[in-house]
Design an enzyme around this catalytic site. Structure first.
Site, PDB file in Angstrom:
ATOM      1  N   GLY A 104       4.961  -2.324   8.038  1.00 45.00           N
ATOM      2  CA  GLY A 104       3.962  -3.324   7.647  1.00 45.00           C
ATOM      3  C   GLY A 104       2.759  -3.399   8.571  1.00 45.00           C
ATOM      4  O   GLY A 104       2.037  -4.385   8.584  1.00 45.00           O
TER       5      GLY A 104
ATOM      6  N   SER B 255       1.456   3.229   7.095  1.00 46.04           N
ATOM      7  CA  SER B 255       2.102   3.912   5.959  1.00 46.04           C
ATOM      8  C   SER B 255       3.564   4.247   6.166  1.00 46.04           C
ATOM      9  O   SER B 255       4.019   5.350   5.836  1.00 46.04           O
ATOM     10  CB  SER B 255       1.345   5.204   5.598  1.00 46.04           C
ATOM     11  OG  SER B 255       0.084   4.882   5.131  1.00 46.04           O
TER      12      SER B 255
ATOM     13  N   GLU C 250       5.698   4.280  -5.867  1.00 45.73           N
ATOM     14  CA  GLU C 250       5.163   3.066  -5.236  1.00 45.73           C
ATOM     15  C   GLU C 250       4.467   2.177  -6.281  1.00 45.73           C
ATOM     16  O   GLU C 250       4.641   0.963  -6.305  1.00 45.73           O
ATOM     17  CB  GLU C 250       4.168   3.463  -4.131  1.00 45.73           C
ATOM     18  CG  GLU C 250       3.514   2.293  -3.453  1.00 45.73           C
ATOM     19  CD  GLU C 250       3.939   2.098  -2.006  1.00 45.73           C
ATOM     20  OE1 GLU C 250       4.509   3.023  -1.393  1.00 45.73           O
ATOM     21  OE2 GLU C 250       3.692   1.003  -1.488  1.00 45.73           O
TER      22      GLU C 250
ATOM     23  N   ASP D 281      -2.177   7.709   1.342  1.00 45.88           N
ATOM     24  CA  ASP D 281      -1.086   7.627   2.316  1.00 45.88           C
ATOM     25  C   ASP D 281      -0.049   8.731   2.112  1.00 45.88           C
ATOM     26  O   ASP D 281       0.389   9.374   3.071  1.00 45.88           O
ATOM     27  CB  ASP D 281      -0.408   6.255   2.238  1.00 45.88           C
ATOM     28  CG  ASP D 281      -1.400   5.123   2.427  1.00 45.88           C
ATOM     29  OD1 ASP D 281      -2.511   5.385   2.915  1.00 45.88           O
ATOM     30  OD2 ASP D 281      -1.057   3.976   2.092  1.00 45.88           O
TER      31      ASP D 281
ATOM     32  N   TYR E  91      -5.738  -6.872  -2.614  1.00 48.58           N
ATOM     33  CA  TYR E  91      -5.943  -5.435  -2.817  1.00 48.58           C
ATOM     34  C   TYR E  91      -6.230  -5.157  -4.293  1.00 48.58           C
ATOM     35  O   TYR E  91      -7.188  -4.469  -4.641  1.00 48.58           O
ATOM     36  CB  TYR E  91      -4.692  -4.687  -2.357  1.00 48.58           C
ATOM     37  CG  TYR E  91      -4.789  -3.181  -2.405  1.00 48.58           C
ATOM     38  CD1 TYR E  91      -5.308  -2.465  -1.325  1.00 48.58           C
ATOM     39  CD2 TYR E  91      -4.334  -2.465  -3.510  1.00 48.58           C
ATOM     40  CE1 TYR E  91      -5.378  -1.078  -1.356  1.00 48.58           C
ATOM     41  CE2 TYR E  91      -4.403  -1.077  -3.549  1.00 48.58           C
ATOM     42  CZ  TYR E  91      -4.919  -0.391  -2.471  1.00 48.58           C
ATOM     43  OH  TYR E  91      -4.998   0.981  -2.504  1.00 48.58           O
TER      44      TYR E  91
HETATM   45  C1  GLA Z   1      -3.569   1.235   1.541  1.00 50.60           C
HETATM   46  C2  GLA Z   1      -3.314   2.048   0.263  1.00 50.60           C
HETATM   47  C3  GLA Z   1      -4.193   3.310   0.248  1.00 50.60           C
HETATM   48  C4  GLA Z   1      -5.660   2.952   0.506  1.00 50.60           C
HETATM   49  C5  GLA Z   1      -5.808   2.053   1.724  1.00 50.60           C
HETATM   50  C6  GLA Z   1      -7.210   1.562   1.909  1.00 50.60           C
HETATM   51  O1  GLA Z   1      -3.140   1.968   2.657  1.00 50.60           O
HETATM   52  O2  GLA Z   1      -1.950   2.426   0.188  1.00 50.60           O
HETATM   53  O3  GLA Z   1      -4.024   3.985  -0.970  1.00 50.60           O
HETATM   54  O4  GLA Z   1      -6.235   2.368  -0.633  1.00 50.60           O
HETATM   55  O5  GLA Z   1      -4.943   0.925   1.652  1.00 50.60           O
HETATM   56  O6  GLA Z   1      -8.060   2.608   2.228  1.00 50.60           O
END
Ligand code: GLA
Length: 380
Positions: free
Chosen positions: A122, A126, A160, A172, A221
């Site tokens: 978190g 990633s 995901e 990621d 987001y």
């Molecule tokens: C998270 C998402 C990615 C990307 C970033 C922002 O890490 O998993 O796909 O959108 O935010 O750049």
């Protein structure tokens, strides 16, 4: 903490009383620049880091997947023939990957495995993509199927999006899957073409963990994604990747202020990312650092995904003479920032930035130099 493949191989043997067939390692990532551009078909410049998720496993013939998490000291299992969503935490990532791989036409074997890792959860590095990619790699290795990291990344993104329910882009999983030691990577998130780019000479990348955890802040987001979509429609382009600032300026009067600023961030961030690749190829650390600082300001003011702790740690980092630039990294709302520094001054930089941030916020950050590492791999 350094994790050795032999140690996790041994831990598997102790737990299951038989040898593991494979040990896989899948790294976390830090994004140098190109934030909130991936789901706009744009460009990103992440690198895989030297912290990873590890799985050691051996096949089972009864179609069950049994995992023992060494770090959490808990185990979980499921049957491949009966995949059901149960909201039971980390095991859902493995189920989601199993569902995506099966849906993609792969026939899978069950397995026993032990799971460990040192990617903080978190924190915006990633950890979930690393877990998904490790699981996909192990599933395919245990059933002797070839591995294509880009195809694997797409299936893990699907897991995901559809199983875990987080509407992330592709950065990621690709960054975890396609890393190369010593190099960052420029990813074209439309064509999925990857170009590896070395860090400027004598520089180091430092991850600055603010010690705040606000997760992916899923609703904010998803709201940003919708705003970008609306902006692209208003501009008459398939995605914001296809627009430039002049086009946006021409229609500025017709835009809602918030949507206008979201679009301005994405369009300018794409341009900064391409410029970052150019200056990196020329070894110009100062220019790359300036672009990182501009990226932070745009994410803070136009995209509004920073927070006071991320602003504070990036500012503390920039005050140090060894720092070329610093910015928040990942989705935002907490977690980590990233700095590019003079490698020779890594120790005073981390000590002084740590102290400055703690003085300002009362929080205990974690700062560590991160080496660009290889992507998802079978190591044993
Ligand atoms: C998270 C998402 C990615 C990307 C970033 C922002 O890490 O998993 O796909 O959108 O935010 O750049």
């Amino acid at each position: 903490m350094t994790i050795h493949p032999e140690t996790i191989f041994q831990q598997f043997a102790e737990h299951y009383r038989r040898p593991a067939e494979h040990v896989v390692r899948s790294p976390g990532r830090v994004n140098l620049i190109g934030e909130h551009t991936d789901y706009n078909d744009g460009f990103v410049l992440p690198m895989a880091i030297d912290r990873a998720v590890w799985l050691a496993g051996a096949g089972r013939e009864d179609g069950r997947v049994c995992i023992d998490s060494l770090d959490r000291q808990e185990s979980a299992e499921f049957a491949l023939a009966d995949l059901r969503q149960e909201n039971a935490g980390w095991i859902e990532y493995l189920k989601g990957v199993a569902a995506a791989l099966s849906g993609g036409g792969h026939s899978l074997r069950g397995f026993d495995a032990v799971l460990t890792g040192d990617v903080p959860i978190g924190a915006g590095l990633s950890s979930s993509a690393a877990l998904e990619m490790a699981a996909a790699r192990l599933f395919l290795a245990l059933s002797d199927q070839p591995w294509d990291p880009v195809a694997g990344a797409l299936l893990c993104q699907k897991a995901e999006n559809e199983w875990v329910g987080v509407n992330c882009g592709i950065m990621d999983q690709l960054a975890s899957g396609c890393g190369r030691a010593g190099q960052a990577m420029r990813i074209d998130c439309r064509s999925l073409e990857i170009e590896h780019v070395p860090l400027p000479p004598d520089t180091a990348v430092v991850v600055l963990d603010t010690a705040t955890r606000r997760g992916l802040a899923a609703s904010a987001y998803n709201e940003r994604r919708r705003q970008c979509q609306a902006a692209a429609e208003q501009l008459g382009v398939p995605a914001l990747r296809d627009a430039d600032l002049a086009q946006l300026e021409n229609l500025a009067d017709t835009f809602d202020d918030v949507v206008y600023r979201r679009a301005r961030h994405v369009i300018s961030e794409n341009a900064r990312t391409l410029e970052a690749v150019r200056v990196m190829r020329g070894g110009d650390a100062a220019a790359l650092g300036r672009l990182m600082n501009q990226s932070h300001a745009s994410l803070r003011d136009d995209y509004e995904v920073s927070c006071s702790e991320l602003d504070a740690i990036a500012a503390s980092a920039r005050e140090h003479p060894a720092c070329f630039g610093a910015r928040m990294t990942g989705a935002g709302f907490g977690g980590c920032a990233v700095a590019l520094i003079d490698a020779a001054a890594a120790e005073p930089f981390t000590a002084e930035t740590h102290a400055a941030y703690r003085r300002q916020t009362g929080l205990e950050p974690a700062l560590y130099v991160s080496m660009p590492s290889a992507g998802t791999e079978v190591v044993l």
